[in-house]
Write an enzyme that holds these catalytic residues in place. Sequence first.
Site, short mmCIF file in Angstrom:
data_model
loop_
_atom_site.label_atom_id
_atom_site.label_comp_id
_atom_site.label_asym_id
_atom_site.label_seq_id
_atom_site.Cartn_x
_atom_site.Cartn_y
_atom_site.Cartn_z
N ARG A 183 0.79 -1.27 -0.07
CA ARG A 183 -0.10 -0.08 0.08
C ARG A 183 0.82 1.20 -0.21
O ARG A 183 0.56 2.33 0.66
CB ARG A 183 -0.92 -0.05 1.17
CG ARG A 183 -2.02 -1.12 1.23
CD ARG A 183 -2.95 -1.42 0.00
NE ARG A 183 -3.65 -2.30 0.26
CZ ARG A 183 -3.45 -3.54 -0.31
NH1 ARG A 183 -2.18 -3.80 -1.10
NH2 ARG A 183 -4.14 -4.73 -0.21
N SER A 263 -11.27 0.32 3.17
CA SER A 263 -10.45 0.08 4.33
C SER A 263 -9.68 1.22 4.79
O SER A 263 -9.05 1.85 4.26
CB SER A 263 -9.45 -1.07 3.99
OG SER A 263 -9.93 -2.12 3.47
N GLU A 367 -5.49 4.17 5.92
CA GLU A 367 -5.02 4.11 4.64
C GLU A 367 -5.28 5.16 3.54
O GLU A 367 -4.67 5.47 2.68
CB GLU A 367 -5.56 2.91 4.08
CG GLU A 367 -5.35 2.31 2.68
CD GLU A 367 -5.75 0.89 2.36
OE1 GLU A 367 -6.29 0.67 1.18
OE2 GLU A 367 -5.54 0.12 3.06
#
Length: 375
Positions: A183, A263, A367
Amino acid sequence: MTARPTTGSTPVPSARAAGLPAEDTLLAPHTTLGLGGPARRLVHATTADEVVAAARAADGSGEPLLLVGGGSNLVVGDAGFPGTALLVDHRGHHVVARDPGSVVVHVEAGTDWDALVADTVAEGLGGLECLSGIPGRTGATPVQNVGAYGVEVADVLVDVDLYARRTGRRGSVPAADLDLGYRTSRLKGDRNVDGEIVLAVRFRLTTDGLSAPVRYAELARALGVEPGSRVPVAAAREAVLALRRGKGMVIDPDDADSRSAGSFFTNPVVDPATAARVAARTEACGQLPVTAWPQPDGRVKLSAAALIERAGVPRGYPGEGAPARVSTKHTLALTHRGGGTTDDLLALARDVRDRVEDAFGLVLEPEPVLVSCSL
């Protein structure tokens, strides 16, 4: 006038350009959360050249610049953004190279991601099908190294076209030079020292009509195959979409749980001793173990959703009537149920984060990109 958000609706970028009156510069309609105050200016770019021109104009005037695509990974503060918000909306894709068994597909950064995945699946191209249903624009995918169900953008990325704001240069950069990780990439946040903007992306996709090997156990079960199997790309896409819908992770006007930024926390990657400590804690409390995935470097990735649940945060928390709630389908998504503020959402995020820290000594990291706000 810019379209105003309704619960569960898909935001539609403004088609108007610079110089808008203040009431038309709200960023809320341009985020999937439906939250965010006004920008000083809102600029809509429909070509890569317009993106570069807008960035140069903002930099030349010393004005802060915020890139906005699908708004699916943005949390914008209630005070808004004190600069230019640039809506990246140049779209399209085409094949630029063919080799035995594969093609390279060039994609403009403003192309809707799931529309691209649907098109490539319809064309019998494999590689993106496990990333179905993810909202947002293609240009954001290498920045975040988007991943799901055992596949990451890094697996298929060839290179990207970038505009570097610090140097004023445009050019292509190979995927190997982007420092792609879990990520993250060199294009994300403080790591993006040259202020690089993604203008286009190229992916190498297979042409045999089959998916990438199915690595994710949940997806393999849904497809009724063994891990490592390949299946028709359309079957993989439909299975992924069904799994995501079950978690409220596909934008749906009839599903209030889909008004989220996906998320909200990343899965923490920890050393083996920390993973063992978490396992011992859940066992001592008579809880189900936290899902853990061993990593190539010897560390262990832990399920943030499981950590949240074991810390005592249920789905739907804090309950009916709250404008910001944990999704009723998946504890990793924080949702805006309407009538709330970014401060409401951040208060919930802090509550969830602190409960996990109290229970396990782990601090979950957000995130989404936080703009004019923080945890």
